[in-house]
Design a protein around this motif. Structure first.
Motif, PDB file in Angstrom:
ATOM      1  N   LYS A  30      21.552  -8.535  30.548  1.00  0.00           N
ATOM      2  CA  LYS A  30      20.200  -8.002  30.351  1.00  0.00           C
ATOM      3  C   LYS A  30      20.035  -6.649  31.052  1.00  0.00           C
ATOM      4  N   LEU A  31      19.489  -5.684  30.308  1.00  0.00           N
ATOM      5  CA  LEU A  31      19.249  -4.342  30.834  1.00  0.00           C
ATOM      6  C   LEU A  31      17.749  -4.066  30.847  1.00  0.00           C
ATOM      7  N   LEU A  32      17.241  -3.559  31.969  1.00  0.00           N
ATOM      8  CA  LEU A  32      15.851  -3.135  32.090  1.00  0.00           C
ATOM      9  C   LEU A  32      15.822  -1.622  32.292  1.00  0.00           C
ATOM     10  N   ILE A  33      15.068  -0.918  31.445  1.00  0.00           N
ATOM     11  CA  ILE A  33      14.920   0.539  31.548  1.00  0.00           C
ATOM     12  C   ILE A  33      13.494   0.830  32.021  1.00  0.00           C
ATOM     13  N   ILE A  34      13.380   1.538  33.159  1.00  0.00           N
ATOM     14  CA  ILE A  34      12.056   1.862  33.720  1.00  0.00           C
ATOM     15  C   ILE A  34      11.907   3.378  33.792  1.00  0.00           C
ATOM     16  N   ASP A  35      10.932   3.888  33.095  1.00  0.00           N
ATOM     17  CA  ASP A  35      10.635   5.335  33.121  1.00  0.00           C
ATOM     18  C   ASP A  35       9.197   5.523  32.667  1.00  0.00           C
ATOM     19  N   ASP A  36       8.471   6.425  33.353  1.00  0.00           N
ATOM     20  CA  ASP A  36       7.066   6.613  33.012  1.00  0.00           C
ATOM     21  C   ASP A  36       6.872   7.420  31.731  1.00  0.00           C
ATOM     22  N   GLU A  37       7.969   7.973  31.193  1.00  0.00           N
ATOM     23  CA  GLU A  37       7.886   8.690  29.917  1.00  0.00           C
ATOM     24  C   GLU A  37       8.386   7.787  28.796  1.00  0.00           C
ATOM     25  N   LYS A  38       7.493   7.470  27.858  1.00  0.00           N
ATOM     26  CA  LYS A  38       7.823   6.563  26.768  1.00  0.00           C
ATOM     27  C   LYS A  38       8.986   7.066  25.921  1.00  0.00           C
ATOM     28  N   LEU A  39       8.983   8.377  25.631  1.00  0.00           N
ATOM     29  CA  LEU A  39      10.051   8.940  24.793  1.00  0.00           C
ATOM     30  C   LEU A  39      11.409   8.796  25.459  1.00  0.00           C
ATOM     31  N   THR A  40      11.426   8.905  26.800  1.00  0.00           N
ATOM     32  CA  THR A  40      12.702   8.814  27.524  1.00  0.00           C
ATOM     33  C   THR A  40      13.257   7.397  27.447  1.00  0.00           C
ATOM     34  N   ARG A  41      12.422   6.395  27.784  1.00  0.00           N
ATOM     35  CA  ARG A  41      12.944   5.011  27.823  1.00  0.00           C
ATOM     36  C   ARG A  41      13.305   4.509  26.420  1.00  0.00           C
ATOM     37  N   GLU A  42      12.496   4.891  25.410  1.00  0.00           N
ATOM     38  CA  GLU A  42      12.823   4.460  24.056  1.00  0.00           C
ATOM     39  C   GLU A  42      14.010   5.248  23.490  1.00  0.00           C
ATOM     40  N   GLY A  43      14.131   6.516  23.906  1.00  0.00           N
ATOM     41  CA  GLY A  43      15.262   7.326  23.458  1.00  0.00           C
ATOM     42  C   GLY A  43      16.580   6.793  23.986  1.00  0.00           C
ATOM     43  N   ILE A  44      16.585   6.338  25.248  1.00  0.00           N
ATOM     44  CA  ILE A  44      17.803   5.747  25.829  1.00  0.00           C
ATOM     45  C   ILE A  44      18.189   4.491  25.051  1.00  0.00           C
ATOM     46  N   LYS A  45      17.194   3.664  24.767  1.00  0.00           N
ATOM     47  CA  LYS A  45      17.465   2.414  24.049  1.00  0.00           C
ATOM     48  C   LYS A  45      18.058   2.693  22.666  1.00  0.00           C
ATOM     49  N   ASP A  46      17.527   3.698  21.981  1.00  0.00           N
ATOM     50  CA  ASP A  46      17.964   3.974  20.607  1.00  0.00           C
ATOM     51  C   ASP A  46      19.264   4.764  20.547  1.00  0.00           C
ATOM     52  N   SER A  47      19.598   5.500  21.603  1.00  0.00           N
ATOM     53  CA  SER A  47      20.746   6.408  21.549  1.00  0.00           C
ATOM     54  C   SER A  47      22.062   5.753  21.963  1.00  0.00           C
ATOM     55  N   LEU A  48      21.987   4.730  22.808  1.00  0.00           N
ATOM     56  CA  LEU A  48      23.212   4.133  23.336  1.00  0.00           C
ATOM     57  C   LEU A  48      23.687   2.962  22.475  1.00  0.00           C
ATOM     58  N   ASP A  49      24.985   2.797  22.426  1.00  0.00           N
ATOM     59  CA  ASP A  49      25.579   1.631  21.761  1.00  0.00           C
ATOM     60  C   ASP A  49      25.560   0.468  22.770  1.00  0.00           C
ATOM     61  N   LEU A  50      24.375  -0.118  22.924  1.00  0.00           N
ATOM     62  CA  LEU A  50      24.188  -1.135  23.968  1.00  0.00           C
ATOM     63  C   LEU A  50      25.024  -2.395  23.692  1.00  0.00           C
ATOM     64  N   GLU A  51      25.138  -2.735  22.422  1.00  0.00           N
ATOM     65  CA  GLU A  51      25.944  -3.921  22.078  1.00  0.00           C
ATOM     66  C   GLU A  51      27.400  -3.711  22.477  1.00  0.00           C
ATOM     67  N   GLY A  52      27.885  -2.494  22.223  1.00  0.00           N
ATOM     68  CA  GLY A  52      29.260  -2.179  22.597  1.00  0.00           C
ATOM     69  C   GLY A  52      29.469  -2.191  24.100  1.00  0.00           C
ATOM     70  N   LEU A  53      28.382  -1.959  24.852  1.00  0.00           N
ATOM     71  CA  LEU A  53      28.458  -1.979  26.315  1.00  0.00           C
ATOM     72  C   LEU A  53      28.278  -3.396  26.880  1.00  0.00           C
ATOM     73  N   GLY A  54      28.084  -4.375  25.973  1.00  0.00           N
ATOM     74  CA  GLY A  54      27.924  -5.761  26.430  1.00  0.00           C
ATOM     75  C   GLY A  54      26.504  -6.142  26.756  1.00  0.00           C
ATOM     76  N   ILE A  55      25.524  -5.303  26.330  1.00  0.00           N
ATOM     77  CA  ILE A  55      24.112  -5.579  26.603  1.00  0.00           C
ATOM     78  C   ILE A  55      23.541  -6.426  25.462  1.00  0.00           C
ATOM     79  N   THR A  56      22.966  -7.573  25.789  1.00  0.00           N
ATOM     80  CA  THR A  56      22.418  -8.476  24.770  1.00  0.00           C
ATOM     81  C   THR A  56      20.900  -8.416  24.681  1.00  0.00           C
ATOM     82  N   GLN A  57      20.238  -8.041  25.792  1.00  0.00           N
ATOM     83  CA  GLN A  57      18.779  -7.934  25.792  1.00  0.00           C
ATOM     84  C   GLN A  57      18.357  -6.667  26.539  1.00  0.00           C
ATOM     85  N   VAL A  58      17.315  -6.008  26.018  1.00  0.00           N
ATOM     86  CA  VAL A  58      16.805  -4.784  26.640  1.00  0.00           C
ATOM     87  C   VAL A  58      15.296  -4.936  26.842  1.00  0.00           C
TER      88      VAL A  58
END
Length: 518
Positions: free
Chosen positions: A2-30
C-alpha cells in the motif's frame, strides 16, 4: 503493498499516481491525502507500507507527520518530497531514516527508483519480521513443551528460554495449568476465535495480576499456563476458567480442566499432569464443564446389570419399563468415573445390539442400512463423545422401536428377510432370485410377486438399485479404483457396471466421482 501519497497540491498527488507504473513497482493500493493530519490518519487506518509525503504542508508538515506515524507504525517506510533545498528538512529526513529525499520538480524516473527502493526495503523488513516472529513462536512453543513435560536436562533449557524471552519468572513464581479440550479441530474454528480467546484473556488476566503462556497442540488441545509472582487463590484460577468458558461456548463443544497451583516453573508440569488426568473424566460430564480436583475417595460400584429385565420389557412391549431401565443404567454409570469410556461404550453397545436383535425378530429395522446414509450400531456408539449422548441414543432407538410397533409399520416378514439377505450378499456376483427364494423357503414366483406388491419394485430392480447405492458410497472415497468398486458391489463385468450406473444415475462412475470430490 500500500502506497500513500500526501501533497497539498491536487495536481501533484494525482499526477504522481497517474504517471508511475505502480503495478510494476509492486503497489496494489494507492491512497491520496492533502495534508499531514489527514495523511497521518489514513496511514494508520489503512496501514500504509510506503508513505510518499511533501515536506511543506498546512496544519502539519511532513516531518512532524512522519515522526508521529513512526511512533505508532515503525514498519512504515517514508519518502520525503520538497521543492526547497532545505538542509534542516534534509537532516530531519535522515534522522527519521527515510528511504529517500527527492526534490521538486519531480523526476519521475528518480521517484520510481525511490519507490522501488522503498518497496524492496518493505519486503526485506517483512521477511525479517516474519523470520523473527517464527523464531519467537518456536521459542514459546518450546517453552510450553518444557513446562508440560521437562525433557532430560530440560530444566537448564527452561531457565535459558525464560531469560531469552525476558519473562518475569523467578524460582518463586506460581503456576497453574488450564487445559481446553476443543471437540472440533482448532484449525476449523472461526478465524477470530483463537485470537479473541488469547486477547480477551490477556485483558482479563491483567486485571487480576496474572499472566499466561499459551500453546495449541494436536489441533485439539489449548494449554494455558497461568502464572503470578504472588500465590493466586484457587478461586481466582477457577474464575479464569469461567471466563474462558464464556468465550469458548460461542465456538465449539469443549471441556476445561484446571490443575493445582504449584511453586516454580520446574514444577509447572505437575499442574499440567493433574489437569490432564481431570480431562479424561470429561466423558461423564456435560460439554462446557470445568473439571478440577474433587475431594473424597470414590468407592467403585459396578454399573447396574439390567439386561434380563431390559430384554423382558422389550419382548413384552413395555416401553415405560424399558426407558426406566435405560435410565437406571445411565444413573449407575454416571457417577462411576473409575470406569473407562471404552468400557461404558461396550456396555451400551450390548444393550443397543439386544434392542436391534429383538427389533429384527419383530421385522422392525432401527438402523438405516442403505445408501450413503447407512448406519451401524458401533458407528452410532463411537459417534457419541459423552455419556449423555450414549443415553440419548439408546432412548431414541427405544422410542423408535415402540413407535413403529404402535404404527404397525413393520415390513412384511418375507420382504424384510429378502432385504436383509440382499444387504448381506449383494457383493456376490451370482446372487439370484432362486438364492433368495431358497433362503426364505418359498417359491421364486411367490417371492417375486409379494416383493413387487409390497415395494413397487421387482426383486432384481431392488438388487440393482442397492448395488448402485453402495457403489456411490465407495466412489466418494478416492482410495478405491473404479474397477475394484464394480467387483465389490457384485459386478464381474466392469463395462456392464458402468452402463448400469449411467442408466440409473445419469453420469458415468468417473463423472459421478469427479462431481462428488470437486
Amino acid at each position: 503493498m500500500k502506497l500513500l501519497i500526501i501533497d497539498d497540491e491536487k495536481l501533484t498527488r494525482e499526477g504522481i499516481k497517474d504517471s508511475l507504473d505502480l503495478e510494476g513497482l509492486g503497489i496494489t493500493q494507492v491512497f491520496l491525502e492533502d495534508d499531514g493530519i489527514h495523511g497521518l490518519n489514513t496511514a494508520l487506518d489503512k496501514e500504509a507500507d510506503i508513505v510518499l509525503t511533501d515536506v511543506r504542508m498546512p496544519r502539519m508538515n511532513g516531518v512532524e507527520m512522519a515522526e508521529k506515524l513512526l511512533e505508532q507504525r515503525p514498519s512504515a517506510v517514508i519518502i520525503f518530497m520538497s521543492a526547497y533545498s532545505d538542509k534542516e528538512y534534509l537532516k530531519a529526513a535522515i534522522k527519521l531514516k527515510a528511504v529517500s529525499y527527492v526534490e521538486k520538480p519531480l523526476d519521475m524516473e528518480e521517484l520510481a527508483s525511490a519507490i522501488q527502493e522503498a518497496a524492496d526495503s518493505c519486503k526485506a523488513r517483512s521477511i525479517h519480521r516474519a523470520a523473527a516472529l517464527a523464531h519467537e513462536k518456536e521459542q514459546w512453543n518450546h517453552l510450553t513443551m518444557l513446562l508440560m513435560e521437562p525433557e532430560q536436562g530440560g530444566l537448564k533449557n527452561l531457565d535459558a528460554l525464560i531469560r531469552e524471552l525476558d519473562l518475569p519468572i523467578s524460582p518463586s513464581t506460581w503456576f497453574a495449568a488450564v487445559l481446553i479440550d476443543c471437540l472440533a479441530p482448532v484449525t476449523e474454528l472461526p478465524e477470530h476465535a483463537v485470537s479473541q480467546l488469547q486477547g480477551d484473556l490477556n485483558t482479563y488476566l491483567a486485571k487480576v495480576d496474572l499472566a499466561q503462556i499459551y500453546h495449541i497442540h494436536g489441533d485439539r488441545y489449548i494449554t494455558i499456563f497461568l502464572y503470578s509472582s504472588a500465590r493466586p487463590r484457587d478461586e481466582s484460577i477457577y474464575s479464569c476458567a469461567l471466563f474462558i468458558r464464556e468465550i469458548m461456548k460461542n465456538f465449539c463443544p469443549f471441556f476445561i480442566s484446571v490443575g493445582p497451583v504449584v511453586s516454580g516453573a520446574h514444577k509447572a508440569h505437575l499442574s499440567y499432569k493433574e489437569a490432564e488426568e481431570y480431562l479424561k473424566t470429561g466423558f461423564f460430564h456435560e460439554y462446557g464443564t470445568i473439571l478440577t480436583y474433587r475431594e473424597g475417595n470414590e468407592v467403585f460400584r459396578p454399573p447396574s446389570d439390567v439386561m434380563m429385565d431390559f430384554t423382558f420389557a422389550l419382548t413384552n412391549r413395555q416401553e415405560e419399563k424399558a426407558l426406566a431401565l435405560a435410565k437406571q443404567l445411565f444413573t449407575s454409570v454416571k457417577p462411576s468415573q473409575m470406569l473407562l469410556p471404552s468400557h461404558v461404550r461396550d456396555i451400551y453397545y450390548r444393550y443397543l445390539s439386544k434392542l436391534d436383535e429383538i427389533g429384527l425378530s419383530s421385522y422392525v429395522s432401527l438402523w438405516q442400512k442403505e445408501g450413503l446414509d447407512s448406519e451401524s450400531i458401533w458407528e452410532g456408539v463411537t459417534g457419541c463423545t459423552i455419556l449423555q449422548e450414549l443415553h440419548n441414543l439408546l432412548c431414541a432407538k427405544l422410542r423408535l422401536y415402540f413407535e413403529r410397533l404402535r404404527q404397525g409399520s413393520r415390513e412384511n416378514p418375507v420382504v424384510f428377510q429378502v432385504k436383509e439377505y440382499i444387504h448381506k450378499n449383494y457383493a456376490v456376483p451370482s446372487l439370484s432370485v432362486p438364492d433368495v427364494s431358497q433362503y426364505v423357503h418359498l417359491s421364486s414366483s411367490y417371492v417375486c410377486t409379494i416383493f413387487k406388491n409390497e415395494t413397487g419394485q421387482t426383486l432384481n430392480q431392488y438388487l440393482t438399485d442397492y448395488r448402485i447405492k453402495m457403489s456411490k458410497q465407495l466412489l466418494s472415497d478416492p482410495r478405491y479404483k473404479i474397477a475394484d468398486i464394480s467387483s465389490k458391489v457384485g459386478y464381474s463385468d466392469g463395462n456392464y457396471y458402468s452402463k448400469t450406473f449411467k442408466k440409473l444415475v445419469g453420469l458415468s462412475p468417473s463423472e459421478y466421482r469427479e462431481k462428488m470430490l470437486s
